[in-house]
Write a protein that holds these residues in place. Structure first.
Motif, PDB file in Angstrom:
ATOM      1  N   UNK A   1      -8.532   1.110  -5.188  1.00 25.02           N
ATOM      2  CA  UNK A   1      -8.797   1.083  -3.750  1.00 25.02           C
ATOM      3  C   UNK A   1      -8.554   2.464  -3.138  1.00 25.02           C
ATOM      4  N   UNK A   2      -9.145   2.678  -1.977  1.00 27.87           N
ATOM      5  CA  UNK A   2      -8.954   3.937  -1.260  1.00 27.87           C
ATOM      6  C   UNK A   2      -9.113   3.688   0.228  1.00 27.87           C
ATOM      7  N   UNK A   3      -8.611   4.636   1.021  1.00 24.84           N
ATOM      8  CA  UNK A   3      -8.769   4.534   2.462  1.00 24.84           C
ATOM      9  C   UNK A   3      -8.114   3.299   3.040  1.00 24.84           C
ATOM     10  N   UNK A   4      -8.825   2.620   3.938  1.00 28.74           N
ATOM     11  CA  UNK A   4      -8.267   1.455   4.623  1.00 28.74           C
ATOM     12  C   UNK A   4      -7.877   0.365   3.640  1.00 28.74           C
ATOM     13  N   UNK A   5      -8.723   0.100   2.627  1.00 31.46           N
ATOM     14  CA  UNK A   5      -8.419  -0.959   1.660  1.00 31.46           C
ATOM     15  C   UNK A   5      -7.100  -0.685   0.944  1.00 31.46           C
ATOM     16  N   UNK A   6      -6.884   0.579   0.570  1.00 31.28           N
ATOM     17  CA  UNK A   6      -5.644   0.942  -0.120  1.00 31.28           C
ATOM     18  C   UNK A   6      -4.453   0.800   0.814  1.00 31.28           C
ATOM     19  N   UNK A   7      -4.606   1.214   2.057  1.00 31.08           N
ATOM     20  CA  UNK A   7      -3.519   1.115   3.025  1.00 31.08           C
ATOM     21  C   UNK A   7      -3.127  -0.342   3.250  1.00 31.08           C
ATOM     22  N   UNK A   8      -4.101  -1.209   3.438  1.00 23.72           N
ATOM     23  CA  UNK A   8      -3.818  -2.630   3.664  1.00 23.72           C
ATOM     24  C   UNK A   8      -3.131  -3.234   2.440  1.00 23.72           C
ATOM     25  N   UNK A   9      -3.629  -2.907   1.253  1.00 18.27           N
ATOM     26  CA  UNK A   9      -3.046  -3.441   0.024  1.00 18.27           C
ATOM     27  C   UNK A   9      -1.619  -2.942  -0.164  1.00 18.27           C
ATOM     28  N   UNK A  10      -1.412  -1.659   0.091  1.00 22.15           N
ATOM     29  CA  UNK A  10      -0.077  -1.071  -0.012  1.00 22.15           C
ATOM     30  C   UNK A  10       0.873  -1.755   0.964  1.00 22.15           C
ATOM     31  N   UNK A  11       0.435  -1.868   2.216  1.00 25.98           N
ATOM     32  CA  UNK A  11       1.277  -2.458   3.258  1.00 25.98           C
ATOM     33  C   UNK A  11       1.629  -3.907   2.942  1.00 25.98           C
ATOM     34  N   UNK A  12       0.657  -4.675   2.508  1.00 27.32           N
ATOM     35  CA  UNK A  12       0.902  -6.087   2.213  1.00 27.32           C
ATOM     36  C   UNK A  12       1.838  -6.249   1.009  1.00 27.32           C
ATOM     37  N   UNK A  13       1.684  -5.379   0.006  1.00 27.47           N
ATOM     38  CA  UNK A  13       2.582  -5.432  -1.148  1.00 27.47           C
ATOM     39  C   UNK A  13       4.002  -5.078  -0.725  1.00 27.47           C
ATOM     40  N   UNK A  14       4.121  -4.109   0.160  1.00 28.42           N
ATOM     41  CA  UNK A  14       5.421  -3.696   0.684  1.00 28.42           C
ATOM     42  C   UNK A  14       6.089  -4.866   1.413  1.00 28.42           C
ATOM     43  N   UNK A  15       5.358  -5.477   2.337  1.00 26.72           N
ATOM     44  CA  UNK A  15       5.927  -6.568   3.143  1.00 26.72           C
ATOM     45  C   UNK A  15       6.283  -7.770   2.272  1.00 26.72           C
ATOM     46  N   UNK A  16       5.412  -8.119   1.345  1.00 30.07           N
ATOM     47  CA  UNK A  16       5.674  -9.259   0.476  1.00 30.07           C
ATOM     48  C   UNK A  16       6.943  -9.042  -0.343  1.00 30.07           C
ATOM     49  N   UNK A  17       7.086  -7.851  -0.894  1.00 35.46           N
ATOM     50  CA  UNK A  17       8.279  -7.536  -1.678  1.00 35.46           C
ATOM     51  C   UNK A  17       9.529  -7.603  -0.810  1.00 35.46           C
ATOM     52  N   UNK A  18       9.459  -7.024   0.394  1.00 36.21           N
ATOM     53  CA  UNK A  18      10.618  -6.999   1.295  1.00 36.21           C
ATOM     54  C   UNK A  18      11.061  -8.397   1.692  1.00 36.21           C
ATOM     55  N   UNK A  19      10.104  -9.303   1.895  1.00 34.40           N
ATOM     56  CA  UNK A  19      10.437 -10.662   2.333  1.00 34.40           C
ATOM     57  C   UNK A  19      10.806 -11.575   1.168  1.00 34.40           C
TER      58      UNK A  19
END
Length: 208
Positions: free
Chosen positions: A76-94
């Motif tokens: 992924x790149x650009x917006x798709x990568x950002x969304x995937x990164x962010x969602x993985x971050x939040x899921x792990x944190x929760x």
């Protein structure tokens, strides 16, 4: 929780689960020994001290976090990568609050060198942001923005800090989308101060 063999890896994994249950700051050798129903001395055959245990939990946490992010952003790149990164971050944190807290702990270089998974996470983050055309010092500024936004949002959510009726996942999606728009229209360093930003700089291997 099912018992595991008293090995360094088994103890570390169990300590990670315990951290999710009681909080990273509350995990000690004594607490882990009580968890297994053994005496503290039984664990000191595998662990040097509390600092060693905490470092091992932190290394486990960073490794799991890096693996989740890498799987999410692959291809992924650009917006798709950002969304995937962010969602993985939040899921792990929760999902793994204790391990997430451990990723925020500084690893003492006197105990161990910087783990490859930590450097991998830095490289992935900077690589994702380069796709937005950012170079230093804008890269580091953008990394700090993402880190503080993600950490602040997830910490508040985990602590029940969002009391408004607005759906929290919906707010998360809008937050990530807003970050994407900002990254696409990033105010380049020097545009206001009259100085130019260096180009082609490699990501620094340090906490940002």
């Amino acid at each position: 929780m099912a018992r595991v063999r008293l090995t360094v890896d088994g103890l570390t994994e169990a300590a990670g689960v315990l951290a999710d249950q009681v909080g990273f700051e509350n995990v000690t050798v004594a607490a882990l020994a009580r968890h297994f129903g053994v005496k503290d001395a039984s664990l000191y055959a595998h662990l040097r001290n509390a600092a060693d245990l905490r470092t091992r939990i932190a290394l486990l946490a960073v490794d799991e976090f890096a693996g989740r992010v890498a799987a999410a952003v692959a291809g992924r790149a650009g917006r798709d990568a950002l969304v995937a990164f962010a969602d993985a971050y939040r899921t792990f944190a929760l999902e793994r609050p204790g391990l997430y807290a451990a990723t925020q702990a500084r690893i003492d270089p006197a105990i161990t060198s910087t783990p490859p998974s930590y450097l991998r996470t830095i490289e992935m983050t900077y690589g994702m942001l380069r796709a937005y055309g950012l170079t230093e010092p804008d890269l580091t500024d953008a990394v700090r923005l993402l880190r503080s936004t993600f950490h602040g949002f997830c910490t508040l959510e985990a602590n029940g800090g969002f009391a408004a009726e607005r759906d929290v996942p919906a707010s998360w999606e809008r937050t990530v989308e807003a970050l994407h728009v900002l990254l696409e229209h990033w105010p380049r360093a020097g545009t206001a101060a009259g100085t130019s930003a260096p180009t082609g700089a490699a990501p620094p291997h340090r906490v940002t």
